[in-house]
Structures are given as structure tokens and as C-alpha cells.
Design a protein around this motif. Sequence first.
Motif, PDB file in Angstrom:
ATOM      1  N   LEU A  62       0.836  -1.200   0.000  1.00  0.00           N
ATOM      2  CA  LEU A  62       0.000   0.000   0.000  1.00  0.00           C
ATOM      3  C   LEU A  62       0.875   1.256   0.000  1.00  0.00           C
ATOM      4  O   LEU A  62       1.948   1.275   0.593  1.00  0.00           O
ATOM      5  CB  LEU A  62      -0.918   0.024   1.216  1.00  0.00           C
ATOM      6  N   THR A  63       0.367   2.290  -0.640  1.00  0.00           N
ATOM      7  CA  THR A  63       1.034   3.587  -0.638  1.00  0.00           C
ATOM      8  C   THR A  63       0.181   4.547   0.175  1.00  0.00           C
ATOM      9  O   THR A  63      -0.960   4.832  -0.202  1.00  0.00           O
ATOM     10  CB  THR A  63       1.205   4.119  -2.081  1.00  0.00           C
ATOM     11  N   MET A  64       0.718   5.023   1.286  1.00  0.00           N
ATOM     12  CA  MET A  64      -0.010   5.979   2.121  1.00  0.00           C
ATOM     13  C   MET A  64      -0.167   7.298   1.373  1.00  0.00           C
ATOM     14  O   MET A  64       0.762   7.751   0.705  1.00  0.00           O
ATOM     15  CB  MET A  64       0.734   6.254   3.426  1.00  0.00           C
ATOM     16  N   VAL A  65      -1.337   7.897   1.506  1.00  0.00           N
ATOM     17  CA  VAL A  65      -1.616   9.213   0.945  1.00  0.00           C
ATOM     18  C   VAL A  65      -1.783  10.172   2.119  1.00  0.00           C
ATOM     19  O   VAL A  65      -2.536   9.888   3.058  1.00  0.00           O
ATOM     20  CB  VAL A  65      -2.898   9.180   0.084  1.00  0.00           C
ATOM     21  N   ASN A  66      -1.068  11.262   2.087  1.00  0.00           N
ATOM     22  CA  ASN A  66      -1.139  12.286   3.143  1.00  0.00           C
ATOM     23  C   ASN A  66      -0.885  11.735   4.546  1.00  0.00           C
ATOM     24  O   ASN A  66      -1.675  11.982   5.468  1.00  0.00           O
ATOM     25  CB  ASN A  66      -2.490  13.005   3.109  1.00  0.00           C
ATOM     26  N   PRO A  67       0.217  11.002   4.753  1.00  0.00           N
ATOM     27  CA  PRO A  67       0.495  10.554   6.124  1.00  0.00           C
ATOM     28  C   PRO A  67       0.774  11.756   7.016  1.00  0.00           C
ATOM     29  O   PRO A  67       1.313  12.767   6.572  1.00  0.00           O
ATOM     30  CB  PRO A  67       1.742   9.682   5.965  1.00  0.00           C
ATOM     31  N   ARG A  68       0.372  11.632   8.279  1.00  0.00           N
ATOM     32  CA  ARG A  68       0.528  12.727   9.229  1.00  0.00           C
ATOM     33  C   ARG A  68       1.444  12.302  10.363  1.00  0.00           C
ATOM     34  O   ARG A  68       1.227  11.260  10.998  1.00  0.00           O
ATOM     35  CB  ARG A  68      -0.833  13.126   9.777  1.00  0.00           C
ATOM     36  N   LEU A  69       2.463  13.096  10.617  1.00  0.00           N
ATOM     37  CA  LEU A  69       3.345  12.874  11.756  1.00  0.00           C
ATOM     38  C   LEU A  69       2.557  13.172  13.020  1.00  0.00           C
ATOM     39  O   LEU A  69       2.005  14.265  13.176  1.00  0.00           O
ATOM     40  CB  LEU A  69       4.574  13.782  11.668  1.00  0.00           C
ATOM     41  N   CYS A  70       2.451  12.183  13.915  1.00  0.00           N
ATOM     42  CA  CYS A  70       1.617  12.391  15.107  1.00  0.00           C
ATOM     43  C   CYS A  70       2.377  12.148  16.407  1.00  0.00           C
ATOM     44  O   CYS A  70       1.790  12.279  17.477  1.00  0.00           O
ATOM     45  CB  CYS A  70       0.376  11.507  15.040  1.00  0.00           C
ATOM     46  N   GLY A  71       3.644  11.791  16.325  1.00  0.00           N
ATOM     47  CA  GLY A  71       4.391  11.578  17.550  1.00  0.00           C
ATOM     48  C   GLY A  71       5.783  11.052  17.284  1.00  0.00           C
ATOM     49  O   GLY A  71       6.195  10.847  16.139  1.00  0.00           O
ATOM     50  N   VAL A  72       6.489  10.816  18.379  1.00  0.00           N
ATOM     51  CA  VAL A  72       7.853  10.313  18.297  1.00  0.00           C
ATOM     52  C   VAL A  72       8.099   9.396  19.495  1.00  0.00           C
ATOM     53  O   VAL A  72       7.531   9.581  20.570  1.00  0.00           O
ATOM     54  CB  VAL A  72       8.871  11.478  18.267  1.00  0.00           C
ATOM     55  N   LYS A  73       8.920   8.388  19.271  1.00  0.00           N
ATOM     56  CA  LYS A  73       9.394   7.505  20.344  1.00  0.00           C
ATOM     57  C   LYS A  73      10.909   7.649  20.351  1.00  0.00           C
ATOM     58  O   LYS A  73      11.517   7.800  19.285  1.00  0.00           O
ATOM     59  CB  LYS A  73       9.014   6.060  20.039  1.00  0.00           C
ATOM     60  N   GLN A  74      11.503   7.589  21.538  1.00  0.00           N
ATOM     61  CA  GLN A  74      12.962   7.665  21.588  1.00  0.00           C
ATOM     62  C   GLN A  74      13.511   6.975  22.823  1.00  0.00           C
ATOM     63  O   GLN A  74      12.834   6.845  23.841  1.00  0.00           O
ATOM     64  CB  GLN A  74      13.425   9.107  21.528  1.00  0.00           C
ATOM     65  N   PHE A  75      14.757   6.513  22.673  1.00  0.00           N
ATOM     66  CA  PHE A  75      15.490   5.929  23.786  1.00  0.00           C
ATOM     67  C   PHE A  75      16.967   5.898  23.422  1.00  0.00           C
ATOM     68  O   PHE A  75      17.334   6.068  22.262  1.00  0.00           O
ATOM     69  CB  PHE A  75      14.978   4.516  24.124  1.00  0.00           C
ATOM     70  N   GLN A  76      17.806   5.711  24.423  1.00  0.00           N
ATOM     71  CA  GLN A  76      19.250   5.598  24.204  1.00  0.00           C
ATOM     72  C   GLN A  76      19.607   4.131  23.995  1.00  0.00           C
ATOM     73  O   GLN A  76      19.154   3.278  24.765  1.00  0.00           O
ATOM     74  CB  GLN A  76      20.028   6.155  25.389  1.00  0.00           C
ATOM     75  N   THR A  77      20.410   3.840  22.986  1.00  0.00           N
ATOM     76  CA  THR A  77      20.867   2.473  22.756  1.00  0.00           C
ATOM     77  C   THR A  77      22.038   2.152  23.692  1.00  0.00           C
ATOM     78  O   THR A  77      22.610   3.050  24.311  1.00  0.00           O
ATOM     79  CB  THR A  77      21.330   2.262  21.301  1.00  0.00           C
ATOM     80  N   ASP A  78      22.383   0.886  23.757  1.00  0.00           N
ATOM     81  CA  ASP A  78      23.524   0.465  24.574  1.00  0.00           C
ATOM     82  C   ASP A  78      24.835   1.079  24.086  1.00  0.00           C
ATOM     83  O   ASP A  78      25.788   1.181  24.837  1.00  0.00           O
ATOM     84  CB  ASP A  78      23.659  -1.060  24.557  1.00  0.00           C
ATOM     85  N   LYS A  79      24.867   1.484  22.815  1.00  0.00           N
ATOM     86  CA  LYS A  79      26.080   2.075  22.242  1.00  0.00           C
ATOM     87  C   LYS A  79      26.057   3.592  22.288  1.00  0.00           C
ATOM     88  O   LYS A  79      26.877   4.249  21.663  1.00  0.00           O
ATOM     89  CB  LYS A  79      26.271   1.579  20.813  1.00  0.00           C
ATOM     90  N   GLY A  80      25.097   4.168  23.009  1.00  0.00           N
ATOM     91  CA  GLY A  80      25.071   5.609  23.218  1.00  0.00           C
ATOM     92  C   GLY A  80      24.395   6.430  22.135  1.00  0.00           C
ATOM     93  O   GLY A  80      24.462   7.658  22.169  1.00  0.00           O
ATOM     94  N   ALA A  81      23.737   5.779  21.176  1.00  0.00           N
ATOM     95  CA  ALA A  81      23.014   6.526  20.143  1.00  0.00           C
ATOM     96  C   ALA A  81      21.578   6.764  20.592  1.00  0.00           C
ATOM     97  O   ALA A  81      21.023   5.985  21.364  1.00  0.00           O
ATOM     98  CB  ALA A  81      23.018   5.750  18.823  1.00  0.00           C
ATOM     99  N   ARG A  82      20.997   7.836  20.110  1.00  0.00           N
ATOM    100  CA  ARG A  82      19.580   8.087  20.352  1.00  0.00           C
ATOM    101  C   ARG A  82      18.805   7.393  19.229  1.00  0.00           C
ATOM    102  O   ARG A  82      19.009   7.666  18.064  1.00  0.00           O
ATOM    103  CB  ARG A  82      19.272   9.570  20.352  1.00  0.00           C
ATOM    104  N   TYR A  83      17.923   6.471  19.606  1.00  0.00           N
ATOM    105  CA  TYR A  83      17.096   5.736  18.650  1.00  0.00           C
ATOM    106  C   TYR A  83      15.760   6.466  18.584  1.00  0.00           C
ATOM    107  O   TYR A  83      15.041   6.564  19.577  1.00  0.00           O
ATOM    108  CB  TYR A  83      16.902   4.306  19.136  1.00  0.00           C
ATOM    109  N   VAL A  84      15.440   7.020  17.414  1.00  0.00           N
ATOM    110  CA  VAL A  84      14.261   7.855  17.242  1.00  0.00           C
ATOM    111  C   VAL A  84      13.303   7.187  16.255  1.00  0.00           C
ATOM    112  O   VAL A  84      13.705   6.809  15.156  1.00  0.00           O
ATOM    113  CB  VAL A  84      14.641   9.257  16.716  1.00  0.00           C
ATOM    114  N   VAL A  85      12.050   7.040  16.676  1.00  0.00           N
ATOM    115  CA  VAL A  85      11.011   6.458  15.833  1.00  0.00           C
ATOM    116  C   VAL A  85       9.956   7.535  15.597  1.00  0.00           C
ATOM    117  O   VAL A  85       9.311   7.992  16.540  1.00  0.00           O
ATOM    118  CB  VAL A  85      10.348   5.232  16.502  1.00  0.00           C
ATOM    119  N   PHE A  86       9.792   7.940  14.338  1.00  0.00           N
ATOM    120  CA  PHE A  86       8.753   8.905  13.990  1.00  0.00           C
ATOM    121  C   PHE A  86       7.458   8.145  13.746  1.00  0.00           C
ATOM    122  O   PHE A  86       7.428   7.175  12.989  1.00  0.00           O
ATOM    123  CB  PHE A  86       9.153   9.718  12.762  1.00  0.00           C
TER     124      PHE A  86
END
Length: 151
Positions: A62-86
Motif C-alpha cells: 500500500l502507498t499511504m496518501v497524506n500521512p501525518r506525523l503524530c508523535g515520536v518515540k525515543q530511547f538511548q541504545t547500549d552504544k550511546g546513540a539516540r534511537y528515534v522512531v517517527f
Amino acid sequence: MAREEKAIFTVLCLISDKNGNILVEDRKDPKWPGVSLPGGHVEPNEPFTRAAIREVQEETGLTMVNPRLCGVKQFQTDKGARYVVFLYKATEYTGSLHSSDEGEVFWVKRNDLQNYRLVDDLEEHLMVFETEDLNEFYYEHENNNWKVKLF
């Protein structure tokens, strides 16, 4: 204090139809098994919205039409990177549904999700997707345990 940090960017998408169904994926990945929402990694130099559209198309057909950003998830990985989920959501789409190597995709009534083995934290994701007053899902390390914080 450094103003830059290493980050990993991903997307997760909630697609719903006019009949009260949401599109889910029964994931094959043994590291994060269970029923989840389609999504994946953002490629270098790729716009986040384009990544969401691409990942959904690759995993579901499926191809989304007009997807809307509605939030973000985040946490620090064991290697010190910020893992960001839009977190994106859409009610419009084109194409024909088909599964991929990531897992089987299918429509399910939102209220019937409790009948499936869900990935860890899917219910918290859905709270951010579905609650107008929430827009962030954050894992905080507290007393040697990870705690979910919703903002």
C-alpha cells in the motif's frame, strides 16, 4: 557539552480504514516478534515522510496518501546513540495489500488486537497514535529498569 549526538532514525505507521480496522504485521524478526505496525529504518538523506511511505509500500504493497506525523518515540541504545522512531498515521492509501519478507500483513479490528501476540510496547505506541494530548513515547532508565514515559 557536546550539542551533537549519534542517532538512528526509524518510522512506524498506523494505517486505518473506514471500517474501524488497522493494518498490522505479524513480524518474523526473532529480536522483536509479534504483531506490530509496518515501519523501518530511514535511509541516509531521506526525508522522514518519504521513508514512512516507502517502508509501508515495501512491507504491505500500500502507498499511504497524506500521512501525518503524530508523535515520536525515543530511547538511548547500549552504544550511546539516540534511537528515534517517527510515528505516522494515515487513513488514505492506494495499492493492493500483500505481505513481505518482514511478515504477514492483515487488517484487524482495533478491539480484536488483544487476541494476538503483540510486540512489546505496541499498546503504548497506540496510545500515542490515538490520543490527541500525547505526542511522545520515551524510555527512561530508572533504578536499573527501563520505564515508559508518555508525554
